[in-house]
Design a protein around this motif. Structure first.
Motif: not given
Ligand SMILES: NC(=O)C1=CN([C@@H]2O[C@H](COP(=O)(O)OP(=O)(O)OC[C@H]3O[C@@H](n4cnc5c(N)ncnc54)[C@H](OP(=O)(O)O)[C@@H]3O)[C@@H](O)[C@H]2O)C=CC1
Ligand SMILES: C[C@H]1O[C@H](OP(=O)(O)OP(=O)(O)OC[C@H]2O[C@@H](n3cnc4c(=O)[nH]c(N)nc43)[C@H](O)[C@@H]2O)[C@@H](O)[C@@H](O)C1=O
Length: 315
Positions: A20-21, A42, A46-47, A69, A112, A142, A146, A170, A172
């Motif tokens: 999403l982000v 991913h 793999d992070l 990620a 975070g 979680y 963070k 907040t 999202l």
């Molecule tokens: N969504 C929300 O409401 C909120 C989000 N946030 C923060 O924003 C950030 C992004 O969140 P968001 O975009 O919603 O999350 P998503 O789940 O939409 O995206 C997270 C991304 O990280 C990738 N990822 C996860 N694990 C690994 C790994 N081990 N290695 C490589 N890539 C990995 C996922 O890939 P794959 O799907 O292939 O595993 C995915 O593309 C995060 O830090 C989250 O905590 C903060 C507040 C609110």
């Protein structure tokens, strides 16, 4: 001279660019003329694997890193998979932040979440409320990860004088959100449920909890804009809240999503599901003071998200 804004050919790693982000940040940077984005899925990188992360950084030498990620999910996922939420997030952020530092990345932004704050923090929640009280139980694992990420950025800044900053978004929503029926956040979960009920001519839709919790929502395009703004304008020890400043009850949100989707039936409340934290409105005046304010209203953002859902997700 070669600041984040002025050097559009800098190598920028957007970790989590399919999410999403991350996807909204890629769109924002591409539209703003950045030409050298480093993107790995991913399965390509793999992070959680320290050796893979170190090899990536030493080979590609990014100039800037935006860490989007993470293991992310809604109240049910957080409550059901506590070990994954704490361990995966600690691993990803530790590997990325440390390798970014040792490979001379100029600046990193860690993301975070508003769940880092105490469950009963005074509202609206200022940045300095961190670690002043107990956390909400449904997402404390979680949140602990963070908080460790914020503290790691602070520690590296203090010891190494390195430009590591943290943004606290907040709740999202927007295009590329996770629409999983159980593991997603409330807004995409309800959008999907109302849509499927409309298409299936169902009479009612189940919504979790009491409907009374308050939440603050921000469209992900606003968040991406704020992230790019902070990369350019902010350098400091303290994390920065990123919110819309507007809160709605889950009941109000459900009614709004229902209207935008066009579902005509009734809402049924499932009180066996947890409400989570009663309220978590952040005070984003620090960000406003730096010169950034959000632009997208919740209604407009919902219309935009449903349009995207109809184009890319619906069966
Ligand atoms: N969504 C929300 O409401 C909120 C989000 N946030 C923060 O924003 C950030 C992004 O969140 P968001 O975009 O919603 O999350 P998503 O789940 O939409 O995206 C997270 C991304 O990280 C990738 N990822 C996860 N694990 C690994 C790994 N081990 N290695 C490589 N890539 C990995 C996922 O890939 P794959 O799907 O292939 O595993 C995915 O593309 C995060 O830090 C989250 O905590 C903060 C507040 C609110
Ligand atoms: C961003 C933030 O998001 C999470 O916290 P949360 O705000 O509690 O997350 P949520 O979006 O899942 O729920 C918000 C509210 O909505 C209610 N609710 C109704 N019906 C559905 C429903 O169908 N699905 C979900 N998920 N919730 C529902 C639900 O009962 C709750 O009262 C953190 O775990 C953590 O990930 C984090 O940082």
């Amino acid at each position: 001279m070669d600041s984040f804004f002025s050097d559009k050919s800098s190598k920028i790693l957007i970790a989590g660019h399919k999410g999403l982000v991350g996807s909204a940040i890629v769109k924002k940077l591409s539209e703003s003329g950045y030409t050298n984005l480093l993107l790995r899925t991913h399965s390509e990188l793999d992070l959680t694997r320290q050796a893979q992360v170190e090899k990536f950084f030493s080979t590609h030498k990014p100039n800037y890193v935006i860490l989007a990620a993470a293991k992310v999910g809604g109240i049910h996922a957080n409550n059901t998979y506590p070990a994954e939420f704490i361990s995966i997030n600690l691993q990803i952020q530790t590997n990325v932040i440390h390798s970014a530092y040792t490979n001379e990345v100029k600046k990193i932004l860690f993301l975070g979440s508003s769940c880092i704050y105490p469950k009963y923090a005074p509202q609206p929640i200022k940045e300095d409320a961190l670690l002043t009280g107990p956390l909400e139980q449904t997402n404390e694992w979680y949140a602990i990860a963070k908080i460790a990420g914020i503290k790691m950025c602070q520690a590296y800044r203090l010891q190494y004088n390195w430009d590591a900053i943290s943004g606290m978004p907040t709740n999202l929503y927007g295009p590329n959100d996770n629409f999983h029926p159980e593991n997603s956040h409330v807004l995409p979960a309800l959008m999907r449920r109302f849509h499927e009920a409309k298409v299936g001519n169902a009479k009612e839709v189940v919504v979790w909890g009491s409907g009374s919790p308050l939440r603050e929502f921000l469209h992900v395009d606003d968040l991406a804009d704020a992230v790019v703004f902070l990369m350019d304008k902010y350098s400091g020890l303290e994390h920065v809240n990123i919110g819309s400043g507007k809160e709605v009850s889950i009941k109000e949100l459900a009614e709004l999503v229902k209207e935008v989707v066009g579902f005509q039936g009734e809402l049924v409340w499932d009180s066996s599901k947890p409400d989570g934290t009663p309220r978590k409105l952040m005070d984003s005046s620090k960000l406003a003071g730096l010169g950034w304010v959000p632009k997208i209203s919740l209604r407009d953002g919902l219309v935009d998200t449903y349009k995207w859902y109809l184009e890319y997700v619906k069966q």
